[in-house]
Design a protein around this motif. Sequence first.
Motif, PDB file in Angstrom:
ATOM      1  N   HIS A   1      56.845  27.408 -30.052  1.00  0.00           N
ATOM      2  CA  HIS A   1      56.627  26.765 -28.763  1.00  0.00           C
ATOM      3  C   HIS A   1      57.219  27.563 -27.612  1.00  0.00           C
ATOM      4  N   PHE A   2      58.142  28.451 -27.899  1.00  0.00           N
ATOM      5  CA  PHE A   2      58.819  29.191 -26.849  1.00  0.00           C
ATOM      6  C   PHE A   2      58.202  30.585 -26.732  1.00  0.00           C
ATOM      7  N   PRO A   3      57.724  30.967 -25.547  1.00  0.00           N
ATOM      8  CA  PRO A   3      57.018  32.252 -25.409  1.00  0.00           C
ATOM      9  C   PRO A   3      57.898  33.467 -25.631  1.00  0.00           C
ATOM     10  N   THR A   4      59.213  33.344 -25.519  1.00  0.00           N
ATOM     11  CA  THR A   4      60.069  34.513 -25.718  1.00  0.00           C
ATOM     12  C   THR A   4      60.255  34.848 -27.192  1.00  0.00           C
ATOM     13  N   THR A   5      60.030  33.879 -28.087  1.00  0.00           N
ATOM     14  CA  THR A   5      60.214  34.139 -29.507  1.00  0.00           C
ATOM     15  C   THR A   5      59.039  34.918 -30.081  1.00  0.00           C
ATOM     16  N   PHE A   6      57.827  34.446 -29.831  1.00  0.00           N
ATOM     17  CA  PHE A   6      56.613  35.099 -30.307  1.00  0.00           C
ATOM     18  C   PHE A   6      55.626  35.222 -29.143  1.00  0.00           C
ATOM     19  N   PRO A   7      55.788  36.240 -28.285  1.00  0.00           N
ATOM     20  CA  PRO A   7      54.896  36.362 -27.133  1.00  0.00           C
ATOM     21  C   PRO A   7      53.527  36.888 -27.552  1.00  0.00           C
ATOM     22  N   GLY A   8      52.570  36.665 -26.716  1.00  0.00           N
ATOM     23  CA  GLY A   8      51.251  37.219 -26.943  1.00  0.00           C
ATOM     24  C   GLY A   8      50.193  36.165 -27.195  1.00  0.00           C
ATOM     25  N   LEU A   9      49.008  36.639 -27.494  1.00  0.00           N
ATOM     26  CA  LEU A   9      47.857  35.777 -27.673  1.00  0.00           C
ATOM     27  C   LEU A   9      47.806  35.156 -29.068  1.00  0.00           C
ATOM     28  N   ALA A  10      48.334  35.815 -30.082  1.00  0.00           N
ATOM     29  CA  ALA A  10      48.222  35.323 -31.462  1.00  0.00           C
ATOM     30  C   ALA A  10      48.840  33.927 -31.651  1.00  0.00           C
ATOM     31  N   PRO A  11      50.062  33.655 -31.204  1.00  0.00           N
ATOM     32  CA  PRO A  11      50.600  32.293 -31.368  1.00  0.00           C
ATOM     33  C   PRO A  11      49.777  31.236 -30.630  1.00  0.00           C
TER      34      PRO A  11
ATOM     35  N   LEU B   1      46.556  31.315 -30.148  1.00  0.00           N
ATOM     36  CA  LEU B   1      45.352  31.066 -30.954  1.00  0.00           C
ATOM     37  C   LEU B   1      45.670  30.216 -32.179  1.00  0.00           C
ATOM     38  N   VAL B   2      46.815  30.462 -32.789  1.00  0.00           N
ATOM     39  CA  VAL B   2      47.214  29.656 -33.953  1.00  0.00           C
ATOM     40  C   VAL B   2      47.396  28.206 -33.538  1.00  0.00           C
ATOM     41  N   TRP B   3      48.092  27.970 -32.423  1.00  0.00           N
ATOM     42  CA  TRP B   3      48.309  26.597 -31.967  1.00  0.00           C
ATOM     43  C   TRP B   3      47.008  25.951 -31.523  1.00  0.00           C
ATOM     44  N   ALA B   4      46.096  26.721 -30.908  1.00  0.00           N
ATOM     45  CA  ALA B   4      44.791  26.171 -30.524  1.00  0.00           C
ATOM     46  C   ALA B   4      44.021  25.733 -31.764  1.00  0.00           C
ATOM     47  N   PHE B   5      44.092  26.542 -32.824  1.00  0.00           N
ATOM     48  CA  PHE B   5      43.427  26.175 -34.083  1.00  0.00           C
ATOM     49  C   PHE B   5      44.000  24.872 -34.639  1.00  0.00           C
TER      50      PHE B   5
END
Length: 88
Positions: free
Chosen positions: A63-73, A75-79
Motif C-alpha cells: 500500500h505504500f509507494p516507497t516500499t514497492f514503487p512503480g506500475l507493477a504493484p 497492476l497487481v492491486w487493480a487485478f
Amino acid sequence: MLLLFPNAEISPSNHYVVLMKDGQMMTQELFYAVLIDAHTGGVSDVFEPTGVTKALLIAEPLHFPTTFPGLAPKLVWAFFDIVTIWCW
C-alpha cells in the motif's frame, strides 16, 4: 527480536516469550512467538501467524509507494480489486 520476561503483561508465568521477525524482504513484517521455559531453558512452543494474518501482513507494504514503487504493484492491486468486485 523482542524478549518478554515471565509474568509480564502478555507473557505467561514461568515462560519467556521471544518475538522474532523474519529477515526476508516479502516476509519482514511477520513475527514468530517462541515460548521458552524459564526453569529448563528449553523451547516449549513456537507460534506462527495464521494464513490470513500472513496474507495481511505481507500485503500491507504494497500500500505504500516507497516500499514497492512503480506500475507493477498498481497492476497487481487493480487485478485483486477487479476479482474482488467480480466475485462479490
